[in-house]
Design a protein around this motif. Structure first.
Motif, PDB file in Angstrom:
ATOM      1  N   ASP A 144       8.791 -21.269   0.129  1.00  0.00           N
ATOM      2  CA  ASP A 144       9.952 -20.555  -0.421  1.00  0.00           C
ATOM      3  C   ASP A 144       9.590 -19.788  -1.704  1.00  0.00           C
ATOM      4  O   ASP A 144      10.457 -19.325  -2.424  1.00  0.00           O
ATOM      5  CB  ASP A 144      11.108 -21.531  -0.674  1.00  0.00           C
ATOM      6  CG  ASP A 144      10.761 -22.585  -1.724  1.00  0.00           C
ATOM      7  OD1 ASP A 144       9.625 -22.570  -2.243  1.00  0.00           O
ATOM      8  OD2 ASP A 144      11.633 -23.429  -2.024  1.00  0.00           O
ATOM      9  N   LYS A 145       8.298 -19.728  -2.021  1.00  0.00           N
ATOM     10  CA  LYS A 145       7.908 -19.026  -3.257  1.00  0.00           C
ATOM     11  C   LYS A 145       7.143 -17.735  -2.975  1.00  0.00           C
ATOM     12  O   LYS A 145       6.645 -17.096  -3.888  1.00  0.00           O
ATOM     13  CB  LYS A 145       7.059 -19.957  -4.130  1.00  0.00           C
ATOM     14  CG  LYS A 145       7.850 -21.203  -4.514  1.00  0.00           C
ATOM     15  CD  LYS A 145       7.097 -22.184  -5.342  1.00  0.00           C
ATOM     16  CE  LYS A 145       8.007 -23.361  -5.698  1.00  0.00           C
ATOM     17  NZ  LYS A 145       8.675 -23.996  -4.494  1.00  0.00           N
ATOM     18  N   MET A 146       7.065 -17.393  -1.691  1.00  0.00           N
ATOM     19  CA  MET A 146       6.258 -16.225  -1.351  1.00  0.00           C
ATOM     20  C   MET A 146       7.042 -14.932  -1.404  1.00  0.00           C
ATOM     21  O   MET A 146       6.478 -13.871  -1.641  1.00  0.00           O
ATOM     22  CB  MET A 146       5.624 -16.421   0.010  1.00  0.00           C
ATOM     23  CG  MET A 146       4.434 -17.371  -0.119  1.00  0.00           C
ATOM     24  SD  MET A 146       3.610 -17.605   1.404  1.00  0.00           S
ATOM     25  CE  MET A 146       4.770 -18.620   2.254  1.00  0.00           C
ATOM     26  N   GLN A 147       8.379 -15.042  -1.205  1.00  0.00           N
ATOM     27  CA  GLN A 147       9.175 -13.810  -1.258  1.00  0.00           C
ATOM     28  C   GLN A 147       9.020 -13.163  -2.628  1.00  0.00           C
ATOM     29  O   GLN A 147       8.871 -11.952  -2.746  1.00  0.00           O
ATOM     30  CB  GLN A 147      10.657 -14.131  -0.962  1.00  0.00           C
ATOM     31  CG  GLN A 147      11.513 -12.897  -0.728  1.00  0.00           C
ATOM     32  CD  GLN A 147      10.915 -11.969   0.354  1.00  0.00           C
ATOM     33  OE1 GLN A 147      10.511 -12.433   1.442  1.00  0.00           O
ATOM     34  NE2 GLN A 147      10.808 -10.671   0.059  1.00  0.00           N
ATOM     35  N   ILE A 205      -3.667 -16.233   1.950  1.00  0.00           N
ATOM     36  CA  ILE A 205      -3.792 -15.650   0.604  1.00  0.00           C
ATOM     37  C   ILE A 205      -2.428 -15.465  -0.055  1.00  0.00           C
ATOM     38  O   ILE A 205      -2.297 -15.591  -1.269  1.00  0.00           O
ATOM     39  CB  ILE A 205      -4.579 -14.312   0.625  1.00  0.00           C
ATOM     40  CG1 ILE A 205      -4.979 -13.940  -0.805  1.00  0.00           C
ATOM     41  CG2 ILE A 205      -3.786 -13.203   1.283  1.00  0.00           C
ATOM     42  CD1 ILE A 205      -6.048 -12.893  -0.900  1.00  0.00           C
ATOM     43  N   THR A 206      -1.390 -15.225   0.757  1.00  0.00           N
ATOM     44  CA  THR A 206      -0.050 -15.093   0.180  1.00  0.00           C
ATOM     45  C   THR A 206       0.345 -16.410  -0.486  1.00  0.00           C
ATOM     46  O   THR A 206       0.897 -16.441  -1.589  1.00  0.00           O
ATOM     47  CB  THR A 206       0.974 -14.738   1.284  1.00  0.00           C
ATOM     48  OG1 THR A 206       0.338 -13.906   2.248  1.00  0.00           O
ATOM     49  CG2 THR A 206       2.161 -14.025   0.706  1.00  0.00           C
ATOM     50  N   ARG A 207       0.034 -17.494   0.204  1.00  0.00           N
ATOM     51  CA  ARG A 207       0.349 -18.810  -0.358  1.00  0.00           C
ATOM     52  C   ARG A 207      -0.490 -19.086  -1.605  1.00  0.00           C
ATOM     53  O   ARG A 207      -0.031 -19.685  -2.567  1.00  0.00           O
ATOM     54  CB  ARG A 207       0.131 -19.889   0.703  1.00  0.00           C
ATOM     55  CG  ARG A 207       1.101 -19.757   1.867  1.00  0.00           C
ATOM     56  CD  ARG A 207       1.042 -20.919   2.815  1.00  0.00           C
ATOM     57  NE  ARG A 207      -0.036 -20.812   3.797  1.00  0.00           N
ATOM     58  CZ  ARG A 207       0.022 -20.083   4.906  1.00  0.00           C
ATOM     59  NH1 ARG A 207       1.108 -19.372   5.166  1.00  0.00           N
ATOM     60  NH2 ARG A 207      -0.992 -20.045   5.743  1.00  0.00           N
ATOM     61  N   ASP A 208      -1.747 -18.629  -1.582  1.00  0.00           N
ATOM     62  CA  ASP A 208      -2.585 -18.831  -2.766  1.00  0.00           C
ATOM     63  C   ASP A 208      -2.107 -17.997  -3.956  1.00  0.00           C
ATOM     64  O   ASP A 208      -2.237 -18.423  -5.105  1.00  0.00           O
ATOM     65  CB  ASP A 208      -4.056 -18.523  -2.440  1.00  0.00           C
ATOM     66  CG  ASP A 208      -4.866 -19.798  -2.273  1.00  0.00           C
ATOM     67  OD1 ASP A 208      -4.529 -20.802  -2.933  1.00  0.00           O
ATOM     68  OD2 ASP A 208      -5.844 -19.804  -1.500  1.00  0.00           O
TER      69      ASP A 208
END
Ligand code: ARG
Length: 562
Positions: free
Chosen positions: A261-264, A307-310
């Motif tokens: 929920d932190k990628m947006q 990579i988005t999560r990283d």
């Protein structure tokens, strides 16, 4: 004080044009003790000073404050230092004995927080020898940094999210059973996953099903979430058993899923800075000016990526810990990923991107072959540790059959051997794993260092474990010199390991100290009644303290008897 530092401090006023660090780097070990204990060569200065090296040496000797030394003499192009060995020994032994396991503690970290991303295995797969490297290197770095007053935060960035969970759920629904997963979670989940990959070759429609399941998972579907949570907790239970054997714990188990929920926010930020471009339906960040491939942020079906999560994790860690450095102990094969990660953060305008350090390491091979989950060539860590403990048992049985607590010692020696072996290799070096060699009591092994420590403890017991004065322990015996010098180098060794992110610096040091001590012990009668008896015991005690502390930094136990 470090014996090299002592000489550097004496030389610095006589050589004002030189950086003390350069002086220190130039110091040499003379070939024989007739030439002193440490030498400073002057050839390289001849050009700058427009003087013959011999002349420079003579001049320097005249300018030096010699009070800390027995003598300082010019010998040809060298300045040779002879230490007052009794004064030096009393000084270093006093430091070690009075500071005990705090000897070598430093202040350079100034309480700065350092998240260390380490271990980070993937759910539903076994922990491999590759994850072992990340776990033990990360743990050793945490210990080393904490000794220098940093505040490490050990983070297990679990691989608990991604399209593979769609595949796993699909496979479980086709062939899985609750009993099988409960009985042996990792192996059975892995079996489903491998079977999925075998069968989807002929049934590509399975991939569509899997994609749907992952979509459901991302959208919080109840059944998908429940299965995922169950797989995760069963896997984590199995991982924790191994961490317990290694005596390693984590401050956080926030894995990839935590960032769902932190990628947006990341995507929005990238968009607002005009960094996202469309490429074949996917959203990418162009990194050509860094000579890197574009970073793939969002797939054409909207799914986010590793990579988005990283990116989300890096930002989260900066906010949560306000770190001074952020480390990622992850295999060499992910070097590109971390370059991209840093580059994207830099593009986003985060000046802290340069506090991010990827700490890569080489592969472990077994009989020259790569280990991987897909091909089934996994060496299971649990099995490796069991075998190592068995081998340690055999050797203890042969050497010291009456030892008490045999099981506990065999455990410390077997597990310690595997950990030490991993850490004594410079981390970028790949190495082949041969258990017999790893657990040997001779050679450059963990058991060898542990044995030197146990031997020191046994000498002290034989002497009746006397209370030793910390002060005034003078040793004039030249045979003790190598050991004394090495003791004085421990604090600088810890600092070097921290700046190079290289636990092998400490492991190699421990081997050197153990070797020097064994040589001393082999040539000198320690337990004879004479003036220096207590000083010799103080030296033995100091060696025991420093070996134990060096092993502790590496995450290896030091039994008092073995
Ligand atoms: N789970 C990954 C793997 O096993 C390692 C994750 C490393 N950490 C990270 N923040 N990317 O390959």
């Amino acid at each position: 004080m470090d014996y090299k530092q002592l000489v550097t401090d004496a030389l610095a006023p006589a050589l004002p044009d030189l950086d003390p660090a350069d002086i220190l780097a130039k110091l040499e070990q003379p070939k024989t003790s007739k030439q002193g204990d440490l030498a400073f060569p002057t050839f390289t200065l001849a050009k700058v000073l427009r003087k013959a090296p011999q002349m420079i040496a003579t001049d320097v000797v005249e300018k030096i404050d010699q009070s800390n030394f027995e003598k300082v003499v010019a010998m040809g192009p060298y300045v040779n230092f002879f230490f007052k060995k009794d004064v030096f020994s009393a000084d270093i032994l006093n430091q070690v004995l009075s500071q005990a396991d705090h000897f070598g503690d430093g202040k350079i970290g100034e309480q700065g927080q350092v998240p260390i991303d380490m271990s980070s295995p993937n759910i539903a797969k076994p922990i491999s020898m590759g994850h072992l490297r990340s776990t033990v290197i990360g743990n050793a770095l945490a210990n080393i940094l904490s000794k220098l007053d940093y505040k490490p935060v050990k983070i297990n960035h679990l691989g608990d999210w991604g399209t593979q969970f769609g595949k796993l759920i699909t496979a479980y629904k086709m062939w899985g059973s609750e009993e099988a997963v409960k009985a042996d979670p990792i192996n059975n989940l892995l079996k489903y996953y491998v079977r999925f990959h075998q069968e989807d070759q002929e049934h590509p429609e399975m991939d569509d099903v899997a994609r749907d399941w992952f979509k459901k998972l991302e959208n919080g579907d109840e059944e998908a979430t429940e299965l995922w949570q169950w797989f995760r907790s069963e896997s984590l239970k199995a991982f924790k058993k191994i961490y317990a054997r290694l005596d390693i714990d984590f401050d956080s188990y926030k894995g990839e899923a935590f960032y769902n929920d932190k990628m947006q926010e990341v995507v929005d930020l990238l968009e607002s800075k005009n960094l996202l471009h469309e490429s074949q339906g996917a959203e990418v960040v162009d990194l050509s000016k860094y000579d890197l491939n574009p970073a793939l942020i969002k797939k054409s079906d909207g799914a986010t990526l590793y990579i988005t999560r990283d990116l989300a994790a890096a930002i989260y860690r900066k906010r949560t810990y306000d770190f001074v450095q952020s480390l990622y102990v992850v295999g060499n094969e992910q070097t590109n990923h971390f370059k991209q990660l840093k580059a994207v953060l830099t593009e986003m305008g985060f000046d802290w991107a340069d506090q991010i350090h990827h700490i890569p390491f080489g592969l472990i091979t077994s009989n020259g072959k790569k280990l991987s989950t897909r091909s089934g060539r996994v060496i299971l860590l649990d099995k490796v540790l069991d075998d190592a403990v068995d081998l340690a048992h055999d050797q203890i049985e042969a050497k010291n059959p009456d030892l008490k607590d045999k099981d506990a010692v065999a455990d410390a020696v077997g597990v310690g051997a595997v950990v030490f072996h991993d850490l004594k290799n410079e981390r970028m070096n790949s190495f082949d794993f041969n258990l017999e060699e790893v657990v040997r009591f001779e050679g450059e092994t963990g058991p060898y260092v542990q044995y030197a420590h146990a031997r020191a403890e046994s000498i002290l017991r034989k002497a009746g474990s006397p209370e030793l004065a910390t002060d005034g322990q003078k040793i004039s015996d030249p045979a003790a010199w190598d050991t004394l010098k090495l003791l004085s180098e421990f604090p600088a060794t810890v600092v070097r390991a921290s700046t190079e992110f290289e636990p092998s610096v400490v492991a190699k040091y421990a081997i050197h100290l153990a070797k020097a001590f064994n040589k001393y012990y082999g040539n000198t009668k320690i337990l004879v009644e004479d003036d220096e008896l207590n000083a010799r015991l103080a030296l033995v005690k100091a060696v025991s303290i420093v070996l134990k502390e060096a092993l502790r930094l590496l995450g290896v136990k030091a039994p008092d008897e073995m």
